[in-house]
Design a protein around this motif. Structure first.
Motif, PDB file in Angstrom:
ATOM      1  N   ASN A  45       0.821  -1.197   0.000  1.00 30.38           N
ATOM      2  CA  ASN A  45       0.000   0.000   0.000  1.00 30.38           C
ATOM      3  C   ASN A  45       0.865   1.260   0.000  1.00 30.38           C
ATOM      4  OD1 ASN A  45      -2.126   1.741   0.282  1.00 30.38           O
ATOM      5  ND2 ASN A  45      -2.273   1.472   2.488  1.00 30.38           N
ATOM      6  N   LEU A  46       1.894   1.271   0.864  1.00 31.01           N
ATOM      7  CA  LEU A  46       2.762   2.445   0.953  1.00 31.01           C
ATOM      8  C   LEU A  46       3.488   2.673  -0.374  1.00 31.01           C
ATOM      9  CD1 LEU A  46       4.243   2.126   4.545  1.00 31.01           C
ATOM     10  CD2 LEU A  46       2.579   3.772   3.696  1.00 31.01           C
ATOM     11  N   LEU A  47       4.006   1.559  -0.968  1.00 29.77           N
ATOM     12  CA  LEU A  47       4.724   1.687  -2.236  1.00 29.77           C
ATOM     13  C   LEU A  47       3.811   2.240  -3.326  1.00 29.77           C
ATOM     14  CD1 LEU A  47       6.903  -1.563  -2.395  1.00 29.77           C
ATOM     15  CD2 LEU A  47       7.645   0.803  -2.020  1.00 29.77           C
ATOM     16  N   ILE A  48       2.578   1.692  -3.389  1.00 29.34           N
ATOM     17  CA  ILE A  48       1.632   2.144  -4.419  1.00 29.34           C
ATOM     18  C   ILE A  48       1.333   3.618  -4.248  1.00 29.34           C
ATOM     19  CG2 ILE A  48      -0.771   1.953  -5.142  1.00 29.34           C
ATOM     20  CD1 ILE A  48      -0.517  -1.059  -4.634  1.00 29.34           C
ATOM     21  N   MET A  49       1.110   3.991  -2.996  1.00 28.35           N
ATOM     22  CA  MET A  49       0.810   5.388  -2.685  1.00 28.35           C
ATOM     23  C   MET A  49       1.941   6.313  -3.136  1.00 28.35           C
ATOM     24  SD  MET A  49      -1.247   7.342  -1.065  1.00 28.35           S
ATOM     25  CE  MET A  49      -1.062   9.075  -0.733  1.00 28.35           C
ATOM     26  N   LEU A  50       3.164   5.882  -2.793  1.00 28.59           N
ATOM     27  CA  LEU A  50       4.339   6.679  -3.149  1.00 28.59           C
ATOM     28  C   LEU A  50       4.462   6.781  -4.674  1.00 28.59           C
ATOM     29  CD1 LEU A  50       6.396   7.807  -1.101  1.00 28.59           C
ATOM     30  CD2 LEU A  50       7.982   6.033  -1.863  1.00 28.59           C
ATOM     31  N   ALA A  51       4.312   5.627  -5.341  1.00 30.47           N
ATOM     32  CA  ALA A  51       4.452   5.603  -6.788  1.00 30.47           C
ATOM     33  C   ALA A  51       3.403   6.488  -7.445  1.00 30.47           C
ATOM     34  CB  ALA A  51       4.321   4.168  -7.292  1.00 30.47           C
ATOM     35  N   LEU A  52       2.161   6.421  -6.938  1.00 32.54           N
ATOM     36  CA  LEU A  52       1.091   7.214  -7.545  1.00 32.54           C
ATOM     37  C   LEU A  52       1.315   8.699  -7.328  1.00 32.54           C
ATOM     38  CD1 LEU A  52      -2.398   5.600  -7.020  1.00 32.54           C
ATOM     39  CD2 LEU A  52      -1.213   6.103  -9.129  1.00 32.54           C
ATOM     40  N   THR A  53       1.787   9.060  -6.139  1.00 32.15           N
ATOM     41  CA  THR A  53       2.040  10.470  -5.871  1.00 32.15           C
ATOM     42  C   THR A  53       3.124  10.993  -6.807  1.00 32.15           C
ATOM     43  OG1 THR A  53       1.660   9.851  -3.592  1.00 32.15           O
ATOM     44  CG2 THR A  53       2.350  12.099  -3.973  1.00 32.15           C
ATOM     45  N   MET A  54       4.185  10.188  -6.965  1.00 35.38           N
ATOM     46  CA  MET A  54       5.256  10.576  -7.894  1.00 35.38           C
ATOM     47  C   MET A  54       4.700  10.697  -9.309  1.00 35.38           C
ATOM     48  SD  MET A  54       8.341  10.529  -6.342  1.00 35.38           S
ATOM     49  CE  MET A  54       9.669   9.722  -7.212  1.00 35.38           C
ATOM     50  N   PHE A  55       3.877   9.698  -9.668  1.00 34.12           N
ATOM     51  CA  PHE A  55       3.360   9.647 -11.029  1.00 34.12           C
ATOM     52  C   PHE A  55       2.503  10.867 -11.343  1.00 34.12           C
ATOM     53  CE2 PHE A  55      -0.017   8.295 -13.970  1.00 34.12           C
ATOM     54  CZ  PHE A  55       0.760   7.962 -15.064  1.00 34.12           C
ATOM     55  N   THR A  56       1.568  11.192 -10.442  1.00 36.88           N
ATOM     56  CA  THR A  56       0.691  12.320 -10.741  1.00 36.88           C
ATOM     57  C   THR A  56       1.424  13.648 -10.587  1.00 36.88           C
ATOM     58  OG1 THR A  56      -0.085  12.164  -8.482  1.00 36.88           O
ATOM     59  CG2 THR A  56      -1.508  11.238 -10.160  1.00 36.88           C
ATOM     60  N   GLY A  57       2.463  13.666  -9.758  1.00 38.16           N
ATOM     61  CA  GLY A  57       3.151  14.928  -9.517  1.00 38.16           C
ATOM     62  C   GLY A  57       4.243  15.229 -10.534  1.00 38.16           C
ATOM     63  N   ARG A  58       4.969  14.169 -10.979  1.00 39.16           N
ATOM     64  CA  ARG A  58       6.174  14.413 -11.758  1.00 39.16           C
ATOM     65  C   ARG A  58       6.037  14.148 -13.254  1.00 39.16           C
ATOM     66  NH1 ARG A  58      10.221  13.793  -7.705  1.00 39.16           N
ATOM     67  NH2 ARG A  58       9.524  15.214  -6.099  1.00 39.16           N
ATOM     68  N   THR A  59       5.343  13.051 -13.616  1.00 34.49           N
ATOM     69  CA  THR A  59       5.375  12.672 -15.035  1.00 34.49           C
ATOM     70  C   THR A  59       4.403  13.510 -15.865  1.00 34.49           C
ATOM     71  OG1 THR A  59       3.663  11.039 -14.767  1.00 34.49           O
ATOM     72  CG2 THR A  59       5.913  10.267 -14.461  1.00 34.49           C
ATOM     73  N   LYS A  60       4.613  13.445 -17.169  1.00 37.29           N
ATOM     74  CA  LYS A  60       3.788  14.206 -18.099  1.00 37.29           C
ATOM     75  C   LYS A  60       2.352  13.685 -18.066  1.00 37.29           C
ATOM     76  CE  LYS A  60       4.608  16.269 -22.558  1.00 37.29           C
ATOM     77  NZ  LYS A  60       5.248  16.120 -23.856  1.00 37.29           N
ATOM     78  N   MET A  61       2.235  12.333 -18.088  1.00 37.15           N
ATOM     79  CA  MET A  61       0.901  11.722 -18.085  1.00 37.15           C
ATOM     80  C   MET A  61       0.156  12.071 -16.803  1.00 37.15           C
ATOM     81  SD  MET A  61      -0.626   9.885 -20.236  1.00 37.15           S
ATOM     82  CE  MET A  61      -2.377   9.771 -20.124  1.00 37.15           C
ATOM     83  N   GLY A  62       0.885  12.045 -15.685  1.00 36.96           N
ATOM     84  CA  GLY A  62       0.264  12.364 -14.404  1.00 36.96           C
ATOM     85  C   GLY A  62      -0.250  13.788 -14.378  1.00 36.96           C
TER      86      GLY A  62
END
Lengths: 354, 290
Positions: B146-163
C-alpha cells in the motif's frame, strides 16, 4: 365519480396501461395460457413497478440519486409481516389484514424515510447517493439482528436471539434475525397489487401535477433560482423523499406477504440497483417508462430461460447495449440506418414478388 | 488491542488500494465505476488459476493478474464507457452496473459458484513475532504494498507528463483539450492503472480472506467506495486515509461492539463524517458559480 375523473385526469394513459395489463393477464390465466412460473411472478412484477414509480419520484422528479431504496421496501415488508401475524386472530379476513399491513408498512417506511431525509438532504450529488446507500445497508444490518415474537401477552422484541425474548411457551417467532420471517401466511393477490398500483399512480401523478410538484421540479432544474423565488429546497425535497419512502414501504408490505419466508438479505444494495435500472431504462422522470421497463425487465430473465446458464450474461449485455444505443448518437444513427436499410430491402422484395 | 490495530491496518490498506482506483476514475471521468469491485474478483481468480494450474510463483502470478486486469480495464473502457463520454452520469452508472453483472456472471460460468480456497501467496514469508505479538506476514506485505503504491502514484501524478495530464483533465476537460492533451487517452490510462491496482488488491484481499467466489468483490467494492467518499472522492491521499480509517474502524467494531453490526457502524461513521464535512475528510469544496 366526478372526484375520480378529476383525480385521474393527469397521465390517464398510465391507468389504462395498468388496467389493460391486469385484464390481459387475468384472461390469460383463467384460460390457462400462462405458465406457473409466470403466474408466480405476477405479484413481484406489480411490486417492482410500484418500486420503480416510487424511485422515479426521487430520481426523476426530485433529481436526487437514491441507492438505498430497497431499505424502505424491507421496512415495509417486515412491518407488514408483523402486522399481519399480530392481527391473524382478530381479523381472519386476509384482504382486510393486507390493507392494514400495507397502510402500517407505508407509515413506518415513511417515518424512517423522514428520519433519514433530515441528514441526507443536507448533502447533494454523489455524496447524497452514497449516504442513501449507507442507510440502506444499515437498515439491512439492523433487521439482521431483529427478533420479534408474539405470545398471549403481546409482541416481544430482542436484538440477541429468540430465547432472550422471554416468550411464553405458546409464543411464535415472527422475525428470526438473519433467517428473516418464517411461516408467513400468504395474503397478497395480483388483484390487490393492481389496486395498490392504481392508488400509487393517483398519488404520484397528482403530486407531480400540483403546485408542490412544480416546486419540486423547479428546484431540480435550478436549485439556486428556485430558492431565490422563495421555495424551500429542503421542504420540497423532503416531501418527495418521504412520499417515495412510504410508497416503497407499501410495495414492500405487498411483497413480504407474498412469500412464506423472507430474509433481510433479499433487500440489499443489488435490489436497490435493480430498481434504479428500471427507472433509468424506462426514462428518468417518465412514469409510463418506469411501468413498462419494470414489468419487462422483471419478466426478461424468465423469458431468457432458453439461454439457460447464459441468461444473466445476456441480460447484462442487453443492459449495456440499450444504454449505449439510447445515449450515443453514432450508435443510434447506425441503428436507425440499419433499420431503414432493412425496411428498404423488404419493400424491394415486396415489389419483386409482385 | 495491538493485534486488532494490525488487522485493521491490513484490511484498511486493501480498502485503500481499491479506493484509489475508484477515486482516480471518479476524479477524471466523473463516474462511479461500480464494476471496480468485480475487477478485484477477476484479479483474484486469475492469480488463483496461475498458481494452482500453471504453477507460477507468487510474484509472477500477481504480475500476470495485474496484466490481465489492466487489459480488461482498457477493453471495458473502450467498449462500454467510451461511447458514453457525453451521456448523463446516470446512464454511465447503469452501464457500469451492466458491466458488473457481466463480469460476475462470466466468472460464474467460467469458475462456477463453488467457493475456491485461495492459496496464501505471501505465506512463504515468516510471520514476525515480537514478544507475545504475532504480526502476520500478509499484514506486513499488504501495508508495504500500500505504501509503495501510494508513493508511486504520488510521484506519477506529480512528476510525469501523463500524471500532470491526468490532473489537468480532472480539473477541466475542455481546457485540457485546448492545451493539446489527449483526453480520451488520459482517461484510458486512468482506467488501466485503476484496474491494475484492483488486481493487486484482489491478490492481497484473497490472501487475507481466502474464499474466492464470483461475488467476492462486491462488498469490498462498496466498502472501498465508501472509503473513497469518506476521504473525499477525487483525492488520492483522501482515498488512502479513508481506506485505512475504515479498515481500522471495521475491525475494532467487530472486536468490541458486535460482529453483525460492524458494517452498520462503518456506514454510520461515514454518515456522521459527511454531515460534519460534506465533501469528505480531504475533499475540496467546490463552490458553484451562479
Amino acid at each position: 365519480m366526478k372526484l375520480l375523473s378529476k383525480l385521474t385526469k393527469n397521465g390517464y394513459q398510465n391507468y389504462i396501461i395498468v388496467i389493460l395489463f391486469f385484464a390481459v393477464f387475468q384472461i390469460l390465466s383463467s384460460t390457462g395460457h400462462i405458465s406457473n412460473s409466470l403466474k408466480g411472478q405476477l405479484v413481484p412484477i406489480v411490486v417492482y413497478v410500484i418500486m420503480a414509480l416510487s424511485l422515479n419520484l426521487v430520481v426523476g422528479i426530485s433529481g436526487e440519486l437514491s441507492l438505498g431504496h430497497a431499505g424502505f421496501m424491507s421496512v415495509g415488508a417486515f412491518t407488514g409481516i408483523i402486522v399481519s401475524a399480530t392481527l391473524q386472530n382478530s381479523i381472519p379476513n386476509g384482504s382486510i389484514r393486507l390493507v392494514f399491513a400495507i397502510v402500517i408498512g407505508a407509515v413506518f417506511a415513511g417515518v424512517i424515510g423522514f428520519l433519514i431525509s433530515v441528514p441526507v438532504l443536507r448533502l447533494n450529488g454523489d455524496y447524497l447517493a452514497i449516504v442513501t446507500l449507507a442507510f440502506g445497508e444499515i437498515i439491512k444490518n439492523l433487521l439482521n439482528i431483529t427478533y420479534v415474537g408474539l405470545d398471549s401477552k403481546g409482541l416481544h422484541l430482542s436484538t440477541k436471539d429468540i430465547a432472550s425474548m422471554n416468550m411464553k411457551p405458546d409464543g411464535i417467532t415472527i422475525l428470526n434475525g438473519p433467517m428473516g420471517a418464517l411461516g408467513t401466511v400468504k395474503i397478497s393477490t395480483f388483484f390487490s397489487g393492481i389496486v395498490l398500483l392504481l392508488l400509487v399512480l393517483i398519488v404520484i401523478q397528482n403530486l407531480v401535477a400540483s403546485r408542490c410538484g412544480r416546486a419540486i421540479m423547479a428546484l431540480r432544474d435550478n436549485r439556486i433560482a428556485g430558492e431565490a423565488c422563495g421555495l424551500s429546497a429542503t421542504k420540497y425535497k423532503m416531501i418527495a423523499f418521504v412520499t417515495s419512502a412510504a410508497i416503497a414501504g407499501s410495495a414492500g408490505a405487498l411483497y413480504g406477504l407474498n412469500y412464506s419466508t423472507l430474509v433481510p438479505k433479499k433487500f440489499d444494495f443489488n435490489t436497490s440497483i435493480l430498481i434504479l435500472v428500471f427507472v433509468v431504462l424506462g426514462g428518468i422522470g417518465n412514469m409510463t417508462g418506469s411501468i413498462i421497463a419494470a414489468a419487462l425487465l422483471t419478466v426478461l430473465p424468465e423469458m431468457l430461460r432458453t439461454f439457460r446458464d447464459y441468461r444473466m450474461l445476456v441480460y447484462a449485455i442487453v443492459l449495456i447495449l440499450v444504454m449505449i444505443v439510447t445515449n450515443n448518437e453514432k450508435a443510434r444513427d447506425a441503428l436507425t440506418g440499419l433499420l431503414r436499410r432493412f425496411r428498404k430491402k423488404s419493400v424491394k422484395e415486396g415489389t419483386a414478388n409482385e | 488491542m495491538l493485534t486488532y490495530l494490525i488487522n485493521g491496518l491490513s484490511l484498511g490498506s486493501v480498502y485503500a488500494i481499491i479506493a484509489l482506483g475508484y477515486t482516480m476514475v471518479y476524479g477524471i471521468a466523473k463516474m462511479l465505476n461500480f464494476a471496480h469491485g468485480d475487477v478485484i474478483m477477476i484479479g483474484g481468480y486469475v492469480a488463483f488459476c496461475s498458481t494452482s494450474y500453471l504453477g507460477l510463483g507468487p510474484i509472477p502470478s500477481t504480475l500476470f493478474a495485474v496484466v490481465v486486469c489492466t487489459v480488461l480495464g482498457i477493453v471495458v473502457e473502450r467498449l462500454a464507457y467510451k461511447p458514453l463520454r457525453n451521456a448523463t452520469s446516470l446512464a454511465v452508472l447503469i452501464t457500469a452496473i451492466g458491466v458488473s453483472y457481466f463480469l460476475q456472471n462470466a466468472a460464474l460460468l467460467i469458475w462456477s459458484s463453488n467457493p475456491k480456497s485461495f492459496p496464501n501467496l505471501v505465506g512463504s514469508i515468516p510471520n514476525v513475532v515480537i514478544g507475545e505479538l504475532v504480526i502476520p506476514s500478509t499484514a506486513i506485505v499488504t501495508v508495504i504494498a500500500n505504501l509503495l503504491i501510494m508513493l508511486a502514484l504520488t510521484m506519477f501524478t506529480g512528476r510525469t507528463k501523463m500524471g500532470k495530464a491526468m490532473r489537468a483533465v480532472s480539473e477541466d476537460k475542455g481546457a485540457a483539450q485546448l492545451m493539446g492533451i489527449n483526453v480520451n487517452r488520459t482517461i484510458s490510462v486512468t482506467f488501466a492503472i485503476g484496474s491494475g491496482l484492483a488486481a493487486i488488491a484482489g491478490v492481497l484481499l484473497c490472501s487475507a480472506y481466502p474464499t474466492l467466489m464470483p461475488t467476492t468483490g462486491s462488498m469490498p467494492g462498496i466498502k472501498a467506495f465508501t472509503a473513497a467518499v469518506f476521504g473525499g472522492i477525487g483525492s488520492i491521499p483522501g482515498a488512502m486515509l479513508g481506506g485505512i480509517l475504515l479498515g481500522v474502524i471495521e475491525i475494532f467494531a467487530k472486536a468490541y461492539i458486535s460482529t453483525q453490526l460492524s458494517d452498520a457502524i462503518v456506514f454510520a461513521v461515514l454518515i456522521v463524517v459527511l454531515l460534519v464535512k460534506p465533501t469528505g475528510l480531504l475533499g475540496k469544496k467546490v463552490s458553484e458559480k451562479v
